[in-house]
Design a protein around this motif. Sequence first.
Motif, PDB file in Angstrom:
ATOM      1  N   MET A 136       0.866  -1.103  -0.072  1.00  0.00           N
ATOM      2  CA  MET A 136       0.116  -0.069   0.036  1.00  0.00           C
ATOM      3  C   MET A 136       0.820   1.398  -0.083  1.00  0.00           C
ATOM      4  N   VAL A 137       0.448   2.252  -0.804  1.00  0.00           N
ATOM      5  CA  VAL A 137       1.062   3.602  -0.778  1.00  0.00           C
ATOM      6  C   VAL A 137       0.845   4.453   0.663  1.00  0.00           C
ATOM      7  N   ARG A 138       2.001   5.117   0.872  1.00  0.00           N
ATOM      8  CA  ARG A 138       2.011   5.873   2.375  1.00  0.00           C
ATOM      9  C   ARG A 138       1.922   7.306   1.858  1.00  0.00           C
ATOM     10  N   ARG A 139       0.812   7.992   2.110  1.00  0.00           N
ATOM     11  CA  ARG A 139       0.356   9.210   1.896  1.00  0.00           C
ATOM     12  C   ARG A 139       0.033  10.245   3.045  1.00  0.00           C
ATOM     13  N   THR A 140      -0.147  11.304   2.773  1.00  0.00           N
ATOM     14  CA  THR A 140      -0.294  12.213   3.790  1.00  0.00           C
ATOM     15  C   THR A 140      -1.701  12.043   4.152  1.00  0.00           C
ATOM     16  N   GLY A 141      -1.990  12.552   5.209  1.00  0.00           N
ATOM     17  CA  GLY A 141      -3.606  12.758   5.805  1.00  0.00           C
ATOM     18  C   GLY A 141      -4.444  13.269   4.655  1.00  0.00           C
ATOM     19  N   ALA A 142      -4.328  14.532   4.118  1.00  0.00           N
ATOM     20  CA  ALA A 142      -4.860  14.942   3.001  1.00  0.00           C
ATOM     21  C   ALA A 142      -5.060  14.332   1.797  1.00  0.00           C
ATOM     22  N   ALA A 143      -3.946  13.877   1.458  1.00  0.00           N
ATOM     23  CA  ALA A 143      -3.987  12.896   0.281  1.00  0.00           C
ATOM     24  C   ALA A 143      -4.841  11.708   0.483  1.00  0.00           C
ATOM     25  N   THR A 144      -4.799  11.210   1.551  1.00  0.00           N
ATOM     26  CA  THR A 144      -5.413   9.827   1.949  1.00  0.00           C
ATOM     27  C   THR A 144      -7.072  10.166   1.916  1.00  0.00           C
ATOM     28  N   ARG A 145      -7.543  11.191   2.513  1.00  0.00           N
ATOM     29  CA  ARG A 145      -8.802  11.636   2.259  1.00  0.00           C
ATOM     30  C   ARG A 145      -9.363  11.843   1.034  1.00  0.00           C
ATOM     31  N   GLU A 146      -8.467  12.623  -0.036  1.00  0.00           N
ATOM     32  CA  GLU A 146      -8.843  12.618  -1.260  1.00  0.00           C
ATOM     33  C   GLU A 146      -8.691  11.461  -1.940  1.00  0.00           C
ATOM     34  N   GLU A 147      -8.051  10.513  -1.695  1.00  0.00           N
ATOM     35  CA  GLU A 147      -8.009   9.504  -2.372  1.00  0.00           C
ATOM     36  C   GLU A 147      -9.360   8.544  -1.946  1.00  0.00           C
ATOM     37  N   ILE A 148      -9.600   8.629  -0.800  1.00  0.00           N
ATOM     38  CA  ILE A 148     -10.979   7.812  -0.224  1.00  0.00           C
ATOM     39  C   ILE A 148     -12.220   8.363  -1.060  1.00  0.00           C
ATOM     40  N   ARG A 149     -12.157   9.911  -1.062  1.00  0.00           N
ATOM     41  CA  ARG A 149     -13.394  10.738  -1.684  1.00  0.00           C
ATOM     42  C   ARG A 149     -13.340  10.310  -2.964  1.00  0.00           C
ATOM     43  N   SER A 150     -12.219  10.393  -3.844  1.00  0.00           N
ATOM     44  CA  SER A 150     -12.266   9.878  -5.434  1.00  0.00           C
ATOM     45  C   SER A 150     -12.878   8.483  -5.348  1.00  0.00           C
ATOM     46  N   ALA A 151     -12.244   7.545  -4.654  1.00  0.00           N
ATOM     47  CA  ALA A 151     -12.726   6.180  -5.106  1.00  0.00           C
ATOM     48  C   ALA A 151     -14.319   6.100  -4.597  1.00  0.00           C
ATOM     49  N   ALA A 152     -14.646   6.725  -3.530  1.00  0.00           N
ATOM     50  CA  ALA A 152     -16.374   6.595  -2.942  1.00  0.00           C
ATOM     51  C   ALA A 152     -16.914   7.202  -3.896  1.00  0.00           C
ATOM     52  N   THR A 153     -16.500   8.308  -4.569  1.00  0.00           N
ATOM     53  CA  THR A 153     -17.681   8.833  -5.670  1.00  0.00           C
ATOM     54  C   THR A 153     -17.693   8.106  -6.724  1.00  0.00           C
ATOM     55  N   ARG A 154     -16.511   7.544  -7.268  1.00  0.00           N
ATOM     56  CA  ARG A 154     -16.735   6.541  -8.308  1.00  0.00           C
ATOM     57  C   ARG A 154     -17.550   5.357  -8.016  1.00  0.00           C
TER      58      ARG A 154
END
Length: 181
Positions: free
Chosen positions: A1-19
Amino acid sequence: MVRRTGAATREEIRSAATRLFHEKGYSRTSVRDIAALAEINPALVIRHFGSKEMLFLDTMRLTVDDDPLLDVPPAEFGERFVERLLADDDMRGVYLALVRGSGEPQIKGRLRAIHEHTLVVPVRSRLTGPDADLRARLAAAVVGGLFHALWVVGDAELLAADPKDLVTRYGAVLQRLITPA
């Protein structure tokens, strides 16, 4: 798994969830599905958003820019409003995602709020007369019926119809409701 900042993780979650919410709806999308698409641990979804429902509410927003409707003559408003709603690329996906999740109280509340602010308020703000609120709500119900027929039911005849013809005919129906008799 890729290590990200908290903000980047939130955005990845949002993007995946939206899709996924757009593609599969609320009930058929799991936290594990979202986490897998975002390439994170499922616990991070809950850590950042609290619950799947809260993530859904965070990602499924719908607003209509009604600025292009401000200068429309009242006699043309019905047709232009329908045209504007059907031209919004996000409208179908968000509407369907909200309808699919409407068994959840908070999601049902969001659907109600979107109905009010996206369909009722723009029409109501342009009407006068003692029954203006009723006419705006009837117009919103008519538009909601079109969304239902097109996107929930998938009425093949309506889907195959010429979009300009749909806008013209449905706009005329809407216009009859919003123009006082």
